[in-house]
Write a protein that holds these residues in place. Structure first.
Motif, short mmCIF file in Angstrom:
data_model
loop_
_atom_site.label_atom_id
_atom_site.label_comp_id
_atom_site.label_asym_id
_atom_site.label_seq_id
_atom_site.Cartn_x
_atom_site.Cartn_y
_atom_site.Cartn_z
N LEU A 262 -72.23 -17.28 21.96
CA LEU A 262 -70.95 -17.93 22.28
C LEU A 262 -69.81 -17.36 21.45
N ILE A 263 -70.08 -17.09 20.19
CA ILE A 263 -69.04 -16.54 19.31
C ILE A 263 -68.66 -15.13 19.74
N CYS A 264 -69.62 -14.38 20.27
CA CYS A 264 -69.35 -12.99 20.68
C CYS A 264 -68.35 -12.91 21.83
N ILE A 265 -68.12 -14.01 22.53
CA ILE A 265 -67.13 -14.04 23.61
C ILE A 265 -65.75 -13.67 23.08
N ASP A 266 -65.47 -14.00 21.83
CA ASP A 266 -64.16 -13.70 21.23
C ASP A 266 -63.92 -12.21 21.02
N GLY A 267 -64.99 -11.42 21.02
CA GLY A 267 -64.83 -9.98 20.92
C GLY A 267 -64.70 -9.42 19.52
N PHE A 268 -65.00 -10.21 18.50
CA PHE A 268 -64.99 -9.66 17.15
C PHE A 268 -66.20 -8.76 16.93
N ASP A 269 -66.15 -7.95 15.88
CA ASP A 269 -67.25 -7.02 15.62
C ASP A 269 -68.54 -7.77 15.29
N PHE A 270 -69.66 -7.06 15.41
CA PHE A 270 -70.98 -7.65 15.22
C PHE A 270 -71.12 -8.30 13.85
N THR A 271 -70.70 -7.60 12.81
CA THR A 271 -70.85 -8.10 11.44
C THR A 271 -70.12 -9.42 11.24
N SER A 272 -68.88 -9.48 11.72
CA SER A 272 -68.08 -10.69 11.56
C SER A 272 -68.68 -11.86 12.34
N SER A 273 -69.11 -11.61 13.58
CA SER A 273 -69.68 -12.68 14.41
C SER A 273 -71.01 -13.16 13.86
N PHE A 274 -71.89 -12.22 13.49
CA PHE A 274 -73.22 -12.58 12.99
C PHE A 274 -73.13 -13.35 11.68
N THR A 275 -72.38 -12.81 10.72
CA THR A 275 -72.29 -13.48 9.42
C THR A 275 -71.42 -14.73 9.50
N GLY A 276 -70.54 -14.82 10.51
CA GLY A 276 -69.76 -16.04 10.70
C GLY A 276 -70.67 -17.20 11.07
N VAL A 277 -71.61 -16.95 11.98
CA VAL A 277 -72.59 -17.98 12.35
C VAL A 277 -73.49 -18.28 11.17
N ALA A 278 -73.96 -17.23 10.48
CA ALA A 278 -74.83 -17.42 9.32
C ALA A 278 -74.13 -18.23 8.23
N ALA A 279 -72.85 -17.96 8.02
CA ALA A 279 -72.09 -18.65 6.97
C ALA A 279 -71.86 -20.11 7.29
N THR A 280 -71.76 -20.46 8.57
CA THR A 280 -71.51 -21.86 8.93
C THR A 280 -72.80 -22.66 9.07
N ILE A 281 -73.81 -22.11 9.72
CA ILE A 281 -75.05 -22.87 9.90
C ILE A 281 -75.80 -23.02 8.58
N ASN A 282 -75.58 -22.09 7.63
CA ASN A 282 -76.18 -22.19 6.31
C ASN A 282 -75.26 -22.87 5.30
N THR B 95 -74.75 -29.42 11.95
CA THR B 95 -76.18 -29.27 12.24
C THR B 95 -76.92 -28.67 11.05
N GLY B 96 -76.33 -27.65 10.44
CA GLY B 96 -76.96 -27.03 9.28
C GLY B 96 -77.05 -27.97 8.09
N ARG B 97 -76.01 -28.75 7.86
CA ARG B 97 -76.01 -29.69 6.73
C ARG B 97 -77.06 -30.78 6.90
N LEU B 98 -77.26 -31.22 8.15
CA LEU B 98 -78.20 -32.30 8.41
C LEU B 98 -79.59 -31.79 8.78
N GLU B 99 -79.83 -30.50 8.55
CA GLU B 99 -81.16 -29.91 8.80
C GLU B 99 -81.57 -30.04 10.26
N ILE B 100 -80.63 -29.88 11.16
CA ILE B 100 -80.81 -29.68 12.60
C ILE B 100 -81.24 -30.92 13.39
N PHE B 101 -82.35 -31.54 13.04
CA PHE B 101 -82.94 -32.56 13.90
C PHE B 101 -82.08 -33.81 14.13
#
Length: 478
Positions: free
Chosen positions: A406-426, A458-464
Protein backbone atom coordinates in the motif's frame (compact mmCIF):
# COMPACT_ATOMS: atom_id res chain seq x y z
CA UNK A 1 -19.52 -10.27 24.80
CA UNK A 2 -19.71 -8.03 27.86
CA UNK A 3 -20.38 -4.68 26.15
CA UNK A 4 -21.15 -2.90 29.41
CA UNK A 5 -17.66 -3.42 30.86
CA UNK A 6 -16.08 -2.28 27.56
CA UNK A 7 -18.08 0.97 27.57
CA UNK A 8 -17.42 1.50 31.28
CA UNK A 9 -13.63 1.15 31.01
CA UNK A 10 -13.48 3.33 27.88
CA UNK A 11 -15.32 6.00 29.85
CA UNK A 12 -12.72 5.68 32.61
CA UNK A 13 -9.97 6.02 30.00
CA UNK A 14 -11.50 9.27 28.69
CA UNK A 15 -11.68 10.64 32.22
CA UNK A 16 -8.01 9.89 32.77
CA UNK A 17 -7.18 11.42 29.37
CA UNK A 18 -8.88 14.61 30.53
CA UNK A 19 -6.67 14.60 33.62
CA UNK A 20 -3.53 13.99 31.57
CA UNK A 21 -4.33 17.00 29.36
CA UNK A 22 -4.34 19.33 32.33
CA UNK A 23 -0.57 18.91 32.65
CA UNK A 24 0.32 20.49 29.24
CA UNK A 25 -2.38 23.07 30.02
CA UNK A 26 -0.41 23.96 33.14
CA UNK A 27 2.82 24.10 31.13
CA UNK A 28 1.15 26.47 28.67
CA UNK A 29 0.09 28.75 31.52
CA UNK A 30 3.65 28.79 32.87
CA UNK A 31 4.89 30.01 29.48
CA UNK A 32 1.85 32.33 29.04
CA UNK A 33 0.69 30.56 25.87
CA UNK A 34 -2.89 30.98 24.67
CA UNK A 35 -2.83 27.51 23.09
CA UNK A 36 -3.09 26.06 26.59
CA UNK A 37 -6.81 26.89 26.41
CA UNK A 38 -7.33 24.16 23.80
CA UNK A 39 -6.21 21.47 26.22
CA UNK A 40 -8.75 22.74 28.76
CA UNK A 41 -11.52 22.62 26.14
CA UNK A 42 -10.69 19.11 24.94
CA UNK A 43 -10.21 17.89 28.52
CA UNK A 44 -13.66 19.21 29.44
CA UNK A 45 -15.22 17.39 26.48
CA UNK A 46 -13.38 14.14 27.26
CA UNK A 47 -14.42 14.36 30.92
CA UNK A 48 -18.06 14.91 29.98
CA UNK A 49 -18.20 12.02 27.50
CA UNK A 50 -16.27 9.75 29.86
CA UNK A 51 -18.67 10.54 32.70
CA UNK A 52 -21.69 9.80 30.49
CA UNK A 53 -20.21 6.42 29.52
CA UNK A 54 -19.78 5.58 33.21
CA UNK A 55 -23.24 6.60 34.36
CA UNK A 56 -24.45 3.03 34.26
CA UNK A 57 -22.24 0.63 36.16
CA UNK A 58 -22.01 -2.83 34.58
CA UNK A 59 -23.87 -5.56 36.43
CA UNK A 60 -21.44 -8.14 35.13
CA UNK A 61 -17.87 -7.01 35.90
CA UNK A 62 -16.23 -10.11 34.49
CA UNK A 63 -13.58 -9.43 31.88
CA UNK A 64 -12.31 -12.25 29.69
CA UNK A 65 -9.35 -12.18 27.29
CA UNK A 66 -11.61 -11.09 24.41
CA UNK A 67 -12.98 -8.07 26.28
CA UNK A 68 -9.50 -7.18 27.49
CA UNK A 69 -8.10 -7.09 23.95
CA UNK A 70 -11.06 -5.12 22.61
CA UNK A 71 -10.80 -2.54 25.41
CA UNK A 72 -7.09 -2.08 24.81
CA UNK A 73 -7.42 -1.82 21.00
CA UNK A 74 -10.37 0.58 21.13
CA UNK A 75 -8.72 2.48 23.96
CA UNK A 76 -5.58 3.20 21.99
CA UNK A 77 -7.62 4.25 18.96
CA UNK A 78 -9.66 6.61 21.13
CA UNK A 79 -6.48 7.99 22.73
CA UNK A 80 -5.03 8.77 19.29
CA UNK A 81 -8.21 10.39 17.98
CA UNK A 82 -8.88 12.49 21.09
CA UNK A 83 -5.24 13.33 21.79
CA UNK A 84 -4.93 14.78 18.28
CA UNK A 85 -7.69 17.36 18.75
CA UNK A 86 -5.57 20.04 20.56
CA UNK A 87 -3.01 19.97 17.72
CA UNK A 88 -5.75 20.38 15.13
CA UNK A 89 -8.06 23.01 16.68
CA UNK A 90 -5.06 25.14 17.70
CA UNK A 91 -3.86 25.17 14.09
CA UNK A 92 -0.36 23.99 15.01
CA UNK A 93 -1.03 20.95 12.83
CA UNK A 94 -3.43 21.95 10.07
CA UNK A 95 -4.52 18.47 8.96
CA UNK A 96 -6.45 16.17 11.30
CA UNK A 97 -4.84 13.13 9.65
CA UNK A 98 -1.42 14.59 10.41
CA UNK A 99 -2.52 15.37 13.97
CA UNK A 100 -3.69 11.77 14.49
CA UNK A 101 -0.43 10.51 12.97
CA UNK A 102 1.62 12.61 15.40
CA UNK A 103 -0.51 11.57 18.37
CA UNK A 104 -0.53 7.87 17.50
CA UNK A 105 3.23 8.10 17.01
CA UNK A 106 3.47 9.65 20.47
CA UNK A 107 1.30 7.22 22.40
CA UNK A 108 2.75 4.17 20.63
CA UNK A 109 6.25 5.54 21.37
CA UNK A 110 7.15 5.39 17.69
CA UNK A 111 8.57 8.88 17.27
CA UNK A 112 7.83 9.14 13.54
CA UNK A 113 6.81 12.69 12.69
CA UNK A 114 5.13 14.73 9.98
CA UNK A 115 6.43 18.02 11.43
CA UNK A 116 8.97 19.96 9.37
CA UNK A 117 9.55 22.79 11.87
CA UNK A 118 9.25 21.32 15.34
CA UNK A 119 10.95 24.28 17.02
CA UNK A 120 8.12 26.63 16.00
CA UNK A 121 5.60 24.75 18.15
CA UNK A 122 4.45 26.14 21.48
CA UNK A 123 5.84 24.71 24.71
CA UNK A 124 2.52 23.18 25.75
CA UNK A 125 2.19 21.31 22.43
CA UNK A 126 5.80 20.11 22.57
CA UNK A 127 5.26 18.95 26.15
CA UNK A 128 2.07 17.06 25.23
CA UNK A 129 3.90 15.53 22.28
CA UNK A 130 6.63 14.12 24.56
CA UNK A 131 4.29 13.36 27.45
CA UNK A 132 2.31 11.00 25.21
CA UNK A 133 5.54 8.99 24.90
CA UNK A 134 5.82 8.63 28.66
CA UNK A 135 2.16 7.65 29.03
CA UNK A 136 2.32 5.13 26.21
CA UNK A 137 5.65 3.63 27.22
CA UNK A 138 4.42 1.56 30.13
CA UNK A 139 0.80 1.70 28.97
CA UNK A 140 -2.08 4.02 29.84
CA UNK A 141 -4.31 1.20 31.06
CA UNK A 142 -1.44 -0.18 33.16
CA UNK A 143 -1.28 3.29 34.76
CA UNK A 144 -5.01 3.13 35.49
CA UNK A 145 -4.56 -0.32 37.03
CA UNK A 146 -1.75 1.07 39.20
CA UNK A 147 -3.90 3.77 40.79
CA UNK A 148 -7.39 2.26 40.73
CA UNK A 149 -8.77 -0.81 42.55
CA UNK A 150 -9.06 -3.77 40.19
CA UNK A 151 -10.07 -7.40 40.19
CA UNK A 152 -8.20 -10.46 39.02
CA UNK A 153 -9.76 -10.14 35.55
CA UNK A 154 -7.75 -6.96 34.99
CA UNK A 155 -4.78 -9.16 34.15
CA UNK A 156 -6.28 -9.46 30.67
CA UNK A 157 -5.83 -5.69 30.21
CA UNK A 158 -2.19 -5.89 31.27
CA UNK A 159 -1.49 -8.84 28.99
CA UNK A 160 -3.09 -7.11 26.01
CA UNK A 161 -1.25 -3.82 26.54
CA UNK A 162 2.19 -4.99 27.74
CA UNK A 163 4.74 -5.84 25.03
CA UNK A 164 6.18 -9.34 24.89
CA UNK A 165 5.20 -12.96 24.26
CA UNK A 166 4.00 -13.44 27.85
CA UNK A 167 3.27 -11.29 30.88
CA UNK A 168 3.71 -12.53 34.43
CA UNK A 169 2.52 -10.91 37.63
CA UNK A 170 5.46 -9.76 39.75
CA UNK A 171 3.27 -10.15 42.82
CA UNK A 172 -0.04 -11.99 43.31
CA UNK A 173 -2.23 -8.89 42.89
CA UNK A 174 -2.51 -7.24 39.45
CA UNK A 175 -2.83 -3.75 40.95
CA UNK A 176 0.40 -4.24 42.93
CA UNK A 177 2.20 -5.46 39.81
CA UNK A 178 1.07 -2.38 37.87
CA UNK A 179 2.06 -0.15 40.80
CA UNK A 180 5.58 -1.62 41.03
CA UNK A 181 6.08 -1.32 37.27
CA UNK A 182 5.10 2.35 37.28
CA UNK A 183 7.09 3.05 40.45
CA UNK A 184 10.25 1.75 38.76
CA UNK A 185 9.33 3.60 35.56
CA UNK A 186 8.73 6.88 37.37
CA UNK A 187 11.92 6.61 39.45
CA UNK A 188 14.13 5.93 36.42
CA UNK A 189 12.54 8.84 34.53
CA UNK A 190 13.09 11.19 37.48
CA UNK A 191 16.73 10.15 37.78
CA UNK A 192 17.34 10.83 34.09
CA UNK A 193 15.72 14.27 34.34
CA UNK A 194 17.98 15.20 37.26
CA UNK A 195 21.13 13.89 35.54
CA UNK A 196 20.35 15.78 32.32
CA UNK A 197 19.72 19.00 34.23
CA UNK A 198 23.06 18.49 36.01
CA UNK A 199 24.57 18.06 32.53
CA UNK A 200 23.40 21.61 31.69
CA UNK A 201 20.47 20.64 29.50
CA UNK A 202 17.58 23.17 29.79
CA UNK A 203 14.92 22.08 32.28
CA UNK A 204 12.11 21.96 29.70
CA UNK A 205 14.27 19.95 27.31
CA UNK A 206 15.31 17.59 30.12
CA UNK A 207 11.68 16.70 30.86
CA UNK A 208 10.74 16.20 27.21
CA UNK A 209 13.86 14.20 26.30
CA UNK A 210 13.51 12.04 29.41
CA UNK A 211 9.87 11.32 28.57
CA UNK A 212 10.98 10.23 25.11
CA UNK A 213 13.80 8.11 26.49
CA UNK A 214 11.67 6.44 29.16
CA UNK A 215 8.92 5.57 26.69
CA UNK A 216 11.55 4.71 24.06
CA UNK A 217 9.72 7.18 21.83
CA UNK A 218 12.13 9.65 20.28
CA UNK A 219 10.29 12.96 19.89
CA UNK A 220 12.80 15.76 20.33
CA UNK A 221 12.24 19.47 20.86
CA UNK A 222 14.90 20.38 18.30
CA UNK A 223 15.08 19.76 14.56
CA UNK A 224 18.64 18.48 15.06
CA UNK A 225 17.44 15.77 17.45
CA UNK A 226 20.07 15.20 20.14
CA UNK A 227 23.06 16.39 18.08
CA UNK A 228 23.21 19.89 19.61
CA UNK A 229 23.48 18.68 23.21
CA UNK A 230 26.86 18.07 24.83
CA UNK A 231 28.57 14.69 24.95
CA UNK A 232 27.68 14.15 28.62
CA UNK A 233 23.97 14.45 27.81
CA UNK A 234 24.32 12.20 24.78
CA UNK A 235 26.06 9.50 26.83
CA UNK A 236 23.42 9.83 29.56
CA UNK A 237 20.63 9.36 27.02
CA UNK A 238 22.47 6.37 25.53
CA UNK A 239 22.67 4.69 28.94
CA UNK A 240 19.03 5.31 29.78
CA UNK A 241 17.79 4.21 26.35
CA UNK A 242 19.60 0.92 26.91
CA UNK A 243 18.24 0.58 30.46
CA UNK A 244 14.64 1.21 29.42
CA UNK A 245 15.00 -1.53 26.82
CA UNK A 246 15.55 -4.16 29.54
CA UNK A 247 12.72 -6.28 30.93
CA UNK A 248 11.44 -4.49 34.04
CA UNK A 249 11.33 -7.81 35.87
CA UNK A 250 15.14 -7.49 35.95
CA UNK A 251 14.88 -4.33 38.07
CA UNK A 252 12.20 -5.83 40.29
CA UNK A 253 14.47 -8.81 41.06
CA UNK A 254 17.34 -6.44 41.88
CA UNK A 255 15.10 -4.44 44.23
CA UNK A 256 14.13 -7.72 45.89
CA UNK A 257 17.88 -8.42 46.31
CA UNK A 258 17.68 -11.40 43.95
CA UNK A 259 20.65 -10.15 41.96
CA UNK A 260 21.81 -13.59 40.81
CA UNK A 261 18.33 -14.39 39.49
CA UNK A 262 18.24 -11.05 37.67
CA UNK A 263 21.50 -11.68 35.81
CA UNK A 264 20.47 -15.26 35.02
CA UNK A 265 17.70 -13.91 32.78
CA UNK A 266 18.65 -15.25 29.35
CA UNK A 267 16.85 -12.50 27.48
CA UNK A 268 18.89 -9.80 29.22
CA UNK A 269 22.16 -11.57 28.35
CA UNK A 270 21.13 -11.93 24.70
CA UNK A 271 20.03 -8.29 24.63
CA UNK A 272 23.41 -7.16 25.91
CA UNK A 273 25.25 -9.47 23.50
CA UNK A 274 23.33 -8.36 20.40
CA UNK A 275 23.82 -4.71 21.33
CA UNK A 276 27.58 -5.15 21.92
CA UNK A 277 28.08 -6.93 18.58
CA UNK A 278 26.06 -4.27 16.73
CA UNK A 279 28.09 -1.44 18.30
CA UNK A 280 31.40 -3.17 17.50
CA UNK A 281 30.49 -3.67 13.82
CA UNK A 282 29.31 -0.07 13.43
CA UNK A 283 32.41 1.36 15.14
CA UNK A 284 34.74 -0.58 12.83
CA UNK A 285 32.66 0.44 9.81
CA UNK A 286 32.48 4.20 10.46
CA UNK A 287 35.75 4.96 12.26
CA UNK A 288 37.44 5.90 8.98
CA UNK A 289 34.58 8.23 8.07
CA UNK A 290 34.17 9.79 11.52
CA UNK A 291 37.90 10.18 12.19
CA UNK A 292 38.34 9.14 15.82
CA UNK A 293 37.56 6.09 17.94
CA UNK A 294 35.89 8.09 20.71
CA UNK A 295 33.53 9.90 18.36
CA UNK A 296 32.69 6.76 16.39
CA UNK A 297 32.03 4.84 19.65
CA UNK A 298 29.74 7.63 20.86
CA UNK A 299 27.76 7.69 17.60
CA UNK A 300 27.64 3.90 17.25
CA UNK A 301 26.58 3.21 20.84
CA UNK A 302 23.95 5.97 20.71
CA UNK A 303 22.39 4.95 17.40
CA UNK A 304 22.50 1.22 18.18
CA UNK A 305 20.74 1.85 21.51
CA UNK A 306 18.28 4.23 19.87
CA UNK A 307 17.32 1.81 17.09
CA UNK A 308 17.41 -1.45 19.07
CA UNK A 309 15.28 -0.05 21.89
CA UNK A 310 13.09 1.59 19.20
CA UNK A 311 13.60 5.04 20.73
CA UNK A 312 14.52 6.78 17.49
CA UNK A 313 16.69 9.66 18.70
CA UNK A 314 19.61 10.68 16.48
CA UNK A 315 22.91 12.45 16.94
CA UNK A 316 24.02 12.04 13.34
CA UNK A 317 22.56 11.34 9.90
CA UNK A 318 23.19 7.60 9.53
CA UNK A 319 21.90 7.87 5.96
CA UNK A 320 25.48 8.96 5.25
CA UNK A 321 27.00 5.80 6.72
CA UNK A 322 28.02 2.89 4.53
CA UNK A 323 25.87 -0.11 3.63
CA UNK A 324 27.14 -2.41 6.41
CA UNK A 325 26.31 -0.18 9.42
CA UNK A 326 22.94 0.66 7.86
CA UNK A 327 22.20 -3.06 7.45
CA UNK A 328 23.11 -3.62 11.10
CA UNK A 329 20.67 -0.89 12.15
CA UNK A 330 17.90 -2.40 10.02
CA UNK A 331 18.50 -5.87 11.53
CA UNK A 332 18.37 -4.68 15.15
CA UNK A 333 15.35 -2.58 14.15
CA UNK A 334 13.47 -5.86 13.75
CA UNK A 335 15.00 -7.51 16.83
CA UNK A 336 13.89 -4.73 19.16
CA UNK A 337 14.20 -4.61 22.94
CA UNK A 338 13.30 -7.07 25.71
CA UNK A 339 9.80 -8.24 26.47
CA UNK A 340 8.38 -6.41 29.47
CA UNK A 341 10.27 -3.22 28.58
CA UNK A 342 8.99 -0.03 26.98
CA UNK A 343 10.71 -0.92 23.69
CA UNK A 344 9.14 -2.26 20.50
CA UNK A 345 10.21 -4.63 17.75
CA UNK A 346 9.76 -8.39 17.59
CA UNK A 347 11.45 -8.67 21.02
CA UNK A 348 14.63 -10.48 22.03
CA UNK A 349 12.64 -13.19 23.84
CA UNK A 350 10.89 -14.17 20.61
CA UNK A 351 14.23 -14.21 18.75
CA UNK A 352 15.51 -16.64 21.39
CA UNK A 353 12.41 -18.83 21.00
CA UNK A 354 12.71 -18.91 17.21
CA UNK A 355 16.44 -19.69 17.37
CA UNK A 356 15.87 -22.55 19.81
CA UNK A 357 12.97 -23.93 17.77
CA UNK A 358 15.20 -24.01 14.68
CA UNK A 359 17.96 -25.72 16.65
CA UNK A 360 15.52 -28.33 18.01
CA UNK A 361 14.08 -28.99 14.55
CA UNK A 362 17.56 -29.58 13.12
CA UNK A 363 18.34 -31.89 16.06
CA UNK A 364 15.09 -33.78 15.41
CA UNK A 365 16.00 -34.28 11.74
CA UNK A 366 19.36 -35.74 12.77
CA UNK A 367 17.93 -37.75 15.70
CA UNK A 368 14.22 -38.43 14.95
CA UNK A 369 13.63 -40.14 18.29
CA UNK A 370 14.94 -37.23 20.34
CA UNK A 371 12.47 -35.16 22.36
CA UNK A 372 13.55 -31.65 23.27
CA UNK A 373 11.68 -28.73 24.78
CA UNK A 374 12.31 -25.05 24.18
CA UNK A 375 13.47 -23.57 27.46
CA UNK A 376 14.01 -20.09 28.84
CA UNK A 377 15.91 -19.45 32.07
CA UNK A 378 15.92 -23.18 32.79
CA UNK A 379 12.12 -23.52 32.44
CA UNK A 380 10.28 -25.19 29.59
CA UNK A 381 8.15 -22.79 27.53
CA UNK A 382 4.55 -23.97 27.37
CA UNK A 383 2.91 -24.85 24.07
CA UNK A 384 0.53 -21.89 24.27
CA UNK A 385 3.41 -19.40 24.36
CA UNK A 386 5.15 -21.18 21.46
CA UNK A 387 1.96 -21.23 19.40
CA UNK A 388 1.33 -17.55 20.08
CA UNK A 389 4.92 -16.61 19.21
CA UNK A 390 4.68 -18.46 15.88
CA UNK A 391 1.28 -16.95 15.11
CA UNK A 392 2.69 -13.51 15.93
CA UNK A 393 5.48 -13.95 13.37
CA UNK A 394 3.04 -15.06 10.69
CA UNK A 395 0.67 -12.15 11.33
CA UNK A 396 3.62 -9.74 11.52
CA UNK A 397 4.95 -10.78 8.10
CA UNK A 398 1.47 -10.65 6.55
CA UNK A 399 0.68 -7.14 7.86
CA UNK A 400 4.17 -5.93 6.93
CA UNK A 401 3.75 -7.19 3.34
CA UNK A 402 0.27 -5.66 2.87
CA UNK A 403 1.39 -2.34 4.38
CA UNK A 404 4.48 -2.26 2.18
CA UNK A 405 2.38 -2.82 -0.96
CA UNK A 406 0.00 0.00 0.00
CA UNK A 407 2.82 2.40 0.82
CA UNK A 408 4.49 1.68 -2.54
CA UNK A 409 1.50 3.31 -4.27
CA UNK A 410 3.05 6.69 -3.34
CA UNK A 411 6.03 5.94 -5.56
CA UNK A 412 8.84 6.52 -3.08
CA UNK A 413 12.04 4.50 -3.43
CA UNK A 414 12.26 0.95 -2.07
CA UNK A 415 14.49 1.85 0.88
CA UNK A 416 12.22 4.65 2.10
CA UNK A 417 9.02 2.60 1.73
CA UNK A 418 10.44 -0.59 3.27
CA UNK A 419 12.11 1.07 6.25
CA UNK A 420 9.12 3.40 6.67
CA UNK A 421 6.90 0.38 7.33
CA UNK A 422 9.60 -1.24 9.47
CA UNK A 423 10.01 1.96 11.50
CA UNK A 424 6.28 2.28 12.22
CA UNK A 425 5.28 -1.34 12.85
CA UNK A 426 8.33 -1.76 15.11
CA UNK A 427 7.62 1.62 16.80
CA UNK A 428 11.06 3.03 16.01
CA UNK A 429 10.49 6.33 14.21
CA UNK A 430 13.28 6.99 11.74
CA UNK A 431 14.13 4.69 8.88
CA UNK A 432 16.41 5.24 5.90
CA UNK A 433 16.11 7.43 2.84
CA UNK A 434 13.24 9.94 2.91
CA UNK A 435 12.22 8.78 6.40
CA UNK A 436 15.78 9.01 7.75
CA UNK A 437 16.75 10.69 11.05
CA UNK A 438 16.48 14.19 9.58
CA UNK A 439 13.65 13.40 7.18
CA UNK A 440 10.03 12.64 7.97
CA UNK A 441 6.67 11.26 6.89
CA UNK A 442 5.04 14.52 5.77
CA UNK A 443 5.44 13.74 2.06
CA UNK A 444 3.35 10.58 2.13
CA UNK A 445 -0.28 10.54 1.00
CA UNK A 446 -3.27 10.52 3.34
CA UNK A 447 -3.80 6.80 2.65
CA UNK A 448 -0.20 5.97 3.51
CA UNK A 449 -0.39 7.97 6.74
CA UNK A 450 -3.45 6.00 7.88
CA UNK A 451 -1.63 2.77 7.01
CA UNK A 452 1.29 3.97 9.13
CA UNK A 453 -1.12 4.88 11.96
CA UNK A 454 -2.59 1.38 11.84
CA UNK A 455 0.91 -0.14 11.82
CA UNK A 456 2.03 1.95 14.79
CA UNK A 457 -0.92 0.97 16.97
CA UNK A 458 -0.83 -2.65 15.78
CA UNK A 459 2.89 -2.92 16.47
CA UNK A 460 2.59 -1.37 19.93
CA UNK A 461 -0.21 -3.74 20.92
CA UNK A 462 1.58 -6.81 19.51
CA UNK A 463 -0.88 -7.24 16.61
CA UNK A 464 -3.63 -9.47 18.04
CA UNK A 465 -5.68 -6.86 19.99
CA UNK A 466 -6.07 -4.89 16.74
CA UNK A 467 -6.77 -7.92 14.55
CA UNK A 468 -9.51 -9.13 16.88
CA UNK A 469 -11.47 -5.94 16.08
CA UNK A 470 -11.75 -7.06 12.45
CA UNK A 471 -12.89 -10.57 13.29
CA UNK A 472 -16.67 -10.83 12.71
CA UNK A 473 -16.94 -13.64 15.25
CA UNK A 474 -15.75 -11.21 17.94
CA UNK A 475 -18.96 -9.19 17.84
CA UNK A 476 -21.45 -12.05 17.69
CA UNK A 477 -23.68 -12.46 20.70
CA UNK A 478 -23.60 -15.94 22.18
Amino acid sequence: MNYSIIIYVLGLLLQFTAGFMMIPELVGNIYHETNALYFLLVASGALLVGSLLRLKKPKDKRMHAKEGMIIVALGWIVLSLVGAIPYFISGEISSYTDAVFETASGFTTTGASILTDVESMSHCMLFWRSFTHWLGGMGVLVFILAVMPSGADSMHLMKAESPGPSVDKLVPRVRQTAFYLYAIYFAMTAIEIVVLICGKMPVFDSFCISFGTAGTGGFSVKASGIADYNVFCQVTITVFMFLFGINFKFYYLILCKKIKDAFKMQEVRWYLGIYAVAVAIIVVSIIGQVGSFGKSLNQASFQAASIMTTTGYATTDFNLWGTLPQCVLVLIMFVGACAGSTGGGIKVSRIIIYAKEIKNEISYLVHPRSVKRVTMDGKAIDDTTLRTANAFLGAYVFIFAISFLLICIDGFDFTSSFTGVAATINNIGPGLGVVGPYGGFSGFSCLSKWVFIFDMITGRLEIFPMLILFNFATWRKK
